[in-house]
Design a protein around this motif. Structure first.
Motif, mmCIF file in Angstrom:
data_model
loop_
_atom_site.group_PDB
_atom_site.id
_atom_site.type_symbol
_atom_site.label_atom_id
_atom_site.label_comp_id
_atom_site.label_asym_id
_atom_site.label_seq_id
_atom_site.Cartn_x
_atom_site.Cartn_y
_atom_site.Cartn_z
ATOM 1 N N ALA A 131 0.828 -1.205 0.000
ATOM 2 C CA ALA A 131 0.000 0.000 0.000
ATOM 3 C C ALA A 131 0.864 1.257 0.000
ATOM 4 O O ALA A 131 0.566 2.216 -0.720
ATOM 5 N N ASN A 132 1.932 1.254 0.770
ATOM 6 C CA ASN A 132 2.808 2.426 0.802
ATOM 7 C C ASN A 132 3.509 2.648 -0.537
ATOM 8 O O ASN A 132 3.700 3.790 -0.953
ATOM 9 N N ALA A 133 3.872 1.574 -1.223
ATOM 10 C CA ALA A 133 4.456 1.719 -2.558
ATOM 11 C C ALA A 133 3.435 2.332 -3.509
ATOM 12 O O ALA A 133 3.766 3.178 -4.342
ATOM 13 N N SER A 188 0.874 7.973 3.539
ATOM 14 C CA SER A 188 1.471 6.791 4.161
ATOM 15 C C SER A 188 0.379 5.997 4.872
ATOM 16 O O SER A 188 -0.523 6.552 5.484
ATOM 17 N N PHE A 189 0.509 4.697 4.766
ATOM 18 C CA PHE A 189 -0.475 3.752 5.277
ATOM 19 C C PHE A 189 0.165 2.918 6.367
ATOM 20 O O PHE A 189 1.326 2.546 6.271
ATOM 21 N N GLY A 190 -0.586 2.606 7.397
ATOM 22 C CA GLY A 190 -0.052 1.741 8.440
ATOM 23 C C GLY A 190 -1.147 1.098 9.266
ATOM 24 O O GLY A 190 -2.335 1.368 9.113
ATOM 25 N N ASP A 191 -0.693 0.260 10.126
ATOM 26 C CA ASP A 191 -1.531 -0.482 11.055
ATOM 27 C C ASP A 191 -1.792 0.422 12.259
ATOM 28 O O ASP A 191 -0.921 1.187 12.665
ATOM 29 N N GLN A 242 -2.921 -0.032 16.108
ATOM 30 C CA GLN A 242 -3.209 -0.894 17.254
ATOM 31 C C GLN A 242 -3.488 -2.346 16.868
ATOM 32 O O GLN A 242 -4.134 -3.072 17.613
ATOM 33 N N GLY A 243 -3.036 -2.778 15.691
ATOM 34 C CA GLY A 243 -3.229 -4.151 15.267
ATOM 35 C C GLY A 243 -4.667 -4.505 14.935
ATOM 36 O O GLY A 243 -4.995 -5.658 14.708
ATOM 37 N N ARG A 244 -5.562 -3.516 14.909
ATOM 38 C CA ARG A 244 -6.981 -3.784 14.686
ATOM 39 C C ARG A 244 -7.576 -2.980 13.542
ATOM 40 O O ARG A 244 -8.626 -3.321 13.035
ATOM 41 N N SER A 245 -6.952 -1.900 13.179
ATOM 42 C CA SER A 245 -7.474 -1.021 12.138
ATOM 43 C C SER A 245 -6.303 -0.473 11.342
ATOM 44 O O SER A 245 -5.161 -0.876 11.546
ATOM 45 N N TYR A 246 -6.613 0.458 10.448
ATOM 46 C CA TYR A 246 -5.590 1.056 9.600
ATOM 47 C C TYR A 246 -5.637 2.569 9.724
ATOM 48 O O TYR A 246 -6.688 3.140 10.020
ATOM 49 N N VAL A 247 -4.503 3.183 9.483
ATOM 50 C CA VAL A 247 -4.426 4.637 9.493
ATOM 51 C C VAL A 247 -3.763 5.088 8.192
ATOM 52 O O VAL A 247 -2.813 4.461 7.712
ATOM 53 N N LEU A 248 -4.299 6.143 7.621
ATOM 54 C CA LEU A 248 -3.741 6.754 6.422
ATOM 55 C C LEU A 248 -3.409 8.185 6.787
ATOM 56 O O LEU A 248 -4.229 8.888 7.388
ATOM 57 N N ARG A 249 -2.187 8.609 6.451
ATOM 58 C CA ARG A 249 -1.718 9.954 6.803
ATOM 59 C C ARG A 249 -1.279 10.696 5.557
ATOM 60 O O ARG A 249 -0.649 10.117 4.677
ATOM 61 N N SER A 250 -1.575 11.987 5.533
ATOM 62 C CA SER A 250 -1.102 12.823 4.430
ATOM 63 C C SER A 250 0.164 13.544 4.874
ATOM 64 O O SER A 250 0.479 13.607 6.069
ATOM 65 N N GLU A 283 -10.573 6.467 1.098
ATOM 66 C CA GLU A 283 -9.881 7.330 2.060
ATOM 67 C C GLU A 283 -8.701 8.045 1.398
ATOM 68 O O GLU A 283 -8.449 9.223 1.662
ATOM 69 N N ALA A 284 -7.974 7.339 0.531
ATOM 70 C CA ALA A 284 -6.856 7.966 -0.187
ATOM 71 C C ALA A 284 -7.361 9.076 -1.103
ATOM 72 O O ALA A 284 -6.728 10.138 -1.210
#
Length: 114
Positions: free
Chosen positions: A44-46, A54-57, A59-67, A84-85
């Motif tokens: 996803a980050n690529a 940037s995309f990440g995990d 708390q191991g339960r959901s995802y976060v996307l940051r600008s 979301e992107a």
């Protein structure tokens, strides 16, 4: 719905599959699930790098996307990644665009030293 309610409401998405009767998964233990999540995040980050997202995990339960400007979005399933992107980037995205796919492949090749 606020992000917290969405996170608390979703616990059984196929991408989080755990070994149980009637369900096939190679993610048979916690470490395998974490490794698979890391592989998904890498891909996803690529895909999102040229959008400066940037995309990440989370708390191991959901995802976060940051600008790059600090905006964030929390969501519970990978199926929400593209909408979301689009919202964070302010662009309509085509994940099958040949130029975009070439950039993703080049980024992954560069990362692997190829």
């Amino acid at each position: 719905m606020c992000s917290l309610c969405g996170i608390l409401g979703c616990d059984d998405h196929w991408s989080h599959a755990v070994a149980r009767d009637g369900v096939y998964t190679r993610n048979t233990d916690r470490l395998a699930r974490r490794a698979e999540a890391a592989r998904r995040a890498k891909g996803a980050n690529a895909a999102l790098a040229h959008l400066r997202l940037s995309f990440g995990d989370w708390q191991g339960r959901s995802y976060v996307l940051r600008s790059a400007t600090g905006k964030t979005a929390l969501f519970d399933a990978l199926g929400h990644l593209w909408p979301e992107a689009e919202a964070l980037s302010g662009r309509v995205l085509d994940p099958l665009d040949p130029d975009w796919l070439d950039r993703i492949e080049a980024a992954l090749d560069a990362e692997q030293g190829g």
